[in-house]
Design an enzyme around this catalytic site. Sequence first.
Site, mmCIF file in Angstrom:
data_model
loop_
_atom_site.group_PDB
_atom_site.id
_atom_site.type_symbol
_atom_site.label_atom_id
_atom_site.label_comp_id
_atom_site.label_asym_id
_atom_site.label_seq_id
_atom_site.Cartn_x
_atom_site.Cartn_y
_atom_site.Cartn_z
ATOM 1 C CB ILE A 1 -0.975 0.003 1.206
ATOM 2 C CG1 ILE A 1 -1.786 -1.302 1.243
ATOM 3 C CG2 ILE A 1 -1.923 1.200 1.118
ATOM 4 C CD1 ILE A 1 -2.687 -1.445 2.457
ATOM 5 C CB THR B 1 -6.141 -2.953 9.932
ATOM 6 O OG1 THR B 1 -6.920 -4.065 9.528
ATOM 7 C CG2 THR B 1 -5.618 -3.236 11.339
ATOM 8 C CG ASP B 2 -11.089 -4.422 8.322
ATOM 9 O OD1 ASP B 2 -9.995 -4.973 8.542
ATOM 10 O OD2 ASP B 2 -11.836 -4.749 7.369
ATOM 11 C CD GLU B 3 -7.105 -8.413 10.134
ATOM 12 O OE1 GLU B 3 -6.549 -9.015 11.065
ATOM 13 O OE2 GLU B 3 -7.028 -8.775 8.952
ATOM 14 C CE1 TYR C 1 -1.260 -6.094 10.791
ATOM 15 C CE2 TYR C 1 -3.535 -6.862 10.656
ATOM 16 C CZ TYR C 1 -2.545 -5.955 10.306
ATOM 17 O OH TYR C 1 -2.848 -4.899 9.475
ATOM 18 C CE LYS D 1 -1.746 -1.496 11.640
ATOM 19 N NZ LYS D 1 -0.701 -0.637 11.002
ATOM 20 N N PRO E 1 -6.082 -20.496 12.971
ATOM 21 C CG PRO E 1 -4.274 -21.263 14.233
ATOM 22 C CD PRO E 1 -4.640 -20.792 12.854
#
Length: 340
Positions: free
Chosen positions: A12, A124-126, A149, A153, A277
């Site tokens: 990106i 991020t949306d995560e 991850y 973030k 997982p």
Amino acid sequence: MKILVTGGAGFIGSNFIRFMLGEHPGAFVTNVDSLTYAGNLENLASIEKDPRYRFVKADIADPDAMDGLLSEGFDTLVNFAAESHVDRSIESAREFIRTNITGTQTLLDSARARSVGLFVQISTDEVYGSLPPGEAFREDTALHPNSPYAASKTAADLLVLAAVHTHGLNAFVTRCSNNYGPYQFPEKLIPLFISNALEGKELPVYGDGLQVRDWLHVDDHSRAIDLLIREGRKGEVYNIGTWQTGAADRTNIEIAKLLLRCLDRPESLLRYVTDRPGHDRRYAMDYSKIAREFGWKPLISLEDGLRSTVRWYVENRSWWEKVKSGEYQEYYRRHYGSRL
Ligand code: NAD
Ligand code: DAU
């Protein structure tokens, strides 16, 4: 406009650099990247000779290097640098903590000490976790990261917002859904499946393949960041995605079949494998805030975006073959090694 982009040799960040130099004749971009496995300077070959562009190899978690660089004075810092792949964070979270958390705080410290005009954190949306059907993440949705991850973030987002609150730093956070497009590292779903199909290899579908992502073309993401640099407000969070336009809610298996159809390859290449997982089931981004306040919306439909992306991977086979073979890591040495 003097911009420092971190992680600009990745997917990106490199798109954003090409976008900014193309859109803004007055933009000067310094790209700082430590060139992990995900950094590939070939992504920037088209602009590397532009006098408005400069590459610096350094680690965002190195305080001396960041302080030295930021003392040059920048109007804007856009922090893309991260360990970005969920599966790798499940294998080992160590580098995710170092780069995504320590690295972000290191940049925040130097940005404050060296009076950077604006700090943009690319998130991020995560960070919001997983959704049941029919719902979408809003900026005020509770944070519920599920992978190492996503947790790293989330920590970075909170450190940025704390720097705004405590130190008055001029910063905001953007949270985007899954990106796809040219130059994406072929460990991520779309480039992995396209390149595997072109090689006649199987496409590994995790679990039942019914997980849902909110796919956004990377050009739409870069355009949103450019707009927010000019319009975004201190201390805010901005969601970027496609939910309202209906591009979201495609299952992984639907995406895989679409790609195979585009490539004229048989569905017998699909292979169901053991699930990731803690696999998040569904993401969808409500982007009404950036739409209402600044008029942004995604312009590239999933069908058009996937078709052009497939075409790019077909026409740029040597790019991803070099990535898959590891040869891409030679590019830096050949083109930059002797000059730095
Ligand atoms: P990427 O993995 O392709 O690129 C990351 C880049 O950061 C690489 O060039 C790498 O060399 C560099 N980097 C890593 N650690 C570094 C360090 N310590 N110092 C300096 N550079 C370092 O990632 P991407 O997909 O381009 O994602 C960019 C950003 O956008 C990340 O912050 C990610 O969390 C976020 N994001 C990604 C997506 C997506 O779908 N890919 C969606 C939303 C948000
Ligand atoms: O949502 C934004 C996030 O999107 C970014 O923050 C991350 O940096 C980026 O990596 C991406 O994370 P995902 O885990 O959603 O992307 P990935 O391409 O790894 O996987 C997309 C979906 O496809 C996910 O449900 C897992 C599944 N998958 C993935 C791979 C690599 C498979 O079924 N098979 C695979 O081989």
